[in-house]
Design an enzyme around this catalytic site. Structure first.
Site, PDB file in Angstrom:
ATOM      1  N   SER A  54       0.816  -1.214   0.000  1.00  0.00           N
ATOM      2  CA  SER A  54       0.000   0.000   0.000  1.00  0.00           C
ATOM      3  C   SER A  54       0.849   1.263   0.000  1.00  0.00           C
ATOM      4  CB  SER A  54      -0.926   0.003   1.220  1.00  0.00           C
ATOM      5  OG  SER A  54      -0.176  -0.159   2.412  1.00  0.00           O
ATOM      6  N   GLY A  91      -2.073  -4.336   1.343  1.00  0.00           N
ATOM      7  CA  GLY A  91      -2.117  -5.601   2.064  1.00  0.00           C
ATOM      8  C   GLY A  91      -1.201  -6.676   1.516  1.00  0.00           C
ATOM      9  N   ASN A 119       4.300  -5.765   5.396  1.00  0.00           N
ATOM     10  CA  ASN A 119       3.120  -6.460   5.924  1.00  0.00           C
ATOM     11  C   ASN A 119       3.494  -7.795   6.567  1.00  0.00           C
ATOM     12  OD1 ASN A 119       1.058  -4.570   5.262  1.00  0.00           O
ATOM     13  ND2 ASN A 119       1.224  -5.174   3.120  1.00  0.00           N
ATOM     14  N   ASP A 202      -3.980   6.542  10.641  1.00  0.00           N
ATOM     15  CA  ASP A 202      -3.592   5.197  11.081  1.00  0.00           C
ATOM     16  C   ASP A 202      -2.152   5.149  11.581  1.00  0.00           C
ATOM     17  OD1 ASP A 202      -2.072   5.297   8.754  1.00  0.00           O
ATOM     18  OD2 ASP A 202      -3.288   3.845   7.662  1.00  0.00           O
ATOM     19  N   HIS A 205       0.463   4.961   7.109  1.00  0.00           N
ATOM     20  CA  HIS A 205       0.563   5.404   5.716  1.00  0.00           C
ATOM     21  C   HIS A 205       0.821   6.908   5.623  1.00  0.00           C
ATOM     22  CE1 HIS A 205      -1.794   1.621   5.506  1.00  0.00           C
ATOM     23  NE2 HIS A 205      -1.026   1.430   4.443  1.00  0.00           N
TER      24      HIS A 205
END
Length: 226
Positions: A54, A91, A119, A202, A205
């Protein structure tokens, strides 16, 4: 009789001049064609594939704000013959990348930037397993395009993952880069990771401003390869 000979000479002279003019014209056309062909070859567009998570896809941002798009803007401003392909997927894990890489390699790849593993780290995947998966992806690229230039984007994990794991994870990227003769971006999120104002809600990012810094981090390593 003399008049006839003069007429023949005049006709022959005209024919020779016409042939000479045609030869000159043909040579000019051939030269122009060669120049055009050379120009087209010199400007042949090469592909830069960013293959990642991402972070590469530009999660939460307009596609034009993601760092690969910002890299394309720099390339265009310098009139360099390169096209950026954003192969980021939110993801994505290193295991997922193994299953996706062959599809993306259907298009010619001249520069390959690998941004995978974050991830895996957040999920606590064993570093040995991630290493094996990343090596598989690198091998696939080299087998298909042996002349492609390779770039590894390094990542790091937060201290909460434990000292041994975070150290092994961080070391994995330079080790793979050295083994495979890849250029290394030491830490993709340098000057962004952990800086609240440069990250979305979050805390993972980057914002649009944050991605500008990511683009700087990438460009510093990528530009010398182009």
């Amino acid at each position: 009789m003399l008049r006839k000979r003069l007429m023949v000479l005049i006709v022959l002279t005209g024919i020779l001049q016409a042939c000479s003019n045609n030869d000159a014209k043909n040579k000019t056309e051939l030269t122009d064609s060669a120049k055009n062909a050379k120009g087209e070859t010199a400007q042949a567009i090469k592909n830069i594939l960013f293959f990642g998570t991402s972070l590469t896809a530009g999660y939460g941002l307009d596609p034009t704000e993601a760092y690969p798009a910002l890299i394309q803007n720099r390339i265009d401003s310098l009139k360099m013959p390169y096209k950026v392909i954003n192969g980021g997927l939110s993801g994505e894990t290193s295991a997922g990348g193994k299953g996706r890489i062959d599809w993306l390699l259907k298009q010619k790849v001249d520069v390959f930037v690998l941004e995978l593993g974050s991830n895996d780290g957040l999920r606590g995947v064993p570093v040995a397993e991630t290493t094996k998966n990343l090596q598989f992806i690198i091998d696939r690229v080299e087998a298909k395009y042996p002349d492609a230039k390779l770039v590894m984007a390094g990542m790091q994990m937060p201290p909460s993952m434990g000292k041994k794991y975070t150290t092994d994870f961080k070391d994995m990227f330079p080790q793979l880069a050295k083994k495979n003769n890849m250029s290394l971006i030491p830490f993709l999120l340098e000057h962004v990771g952990g800086v609240a104002k440069l990250n979305q809600a979050d805390g993972i990012h980057p914002t649009a401003e944050g991605d500008k810094i990511l683009a700087n981090n990438v460009w510093a390593v990528l530009k010398p390869l182009l």
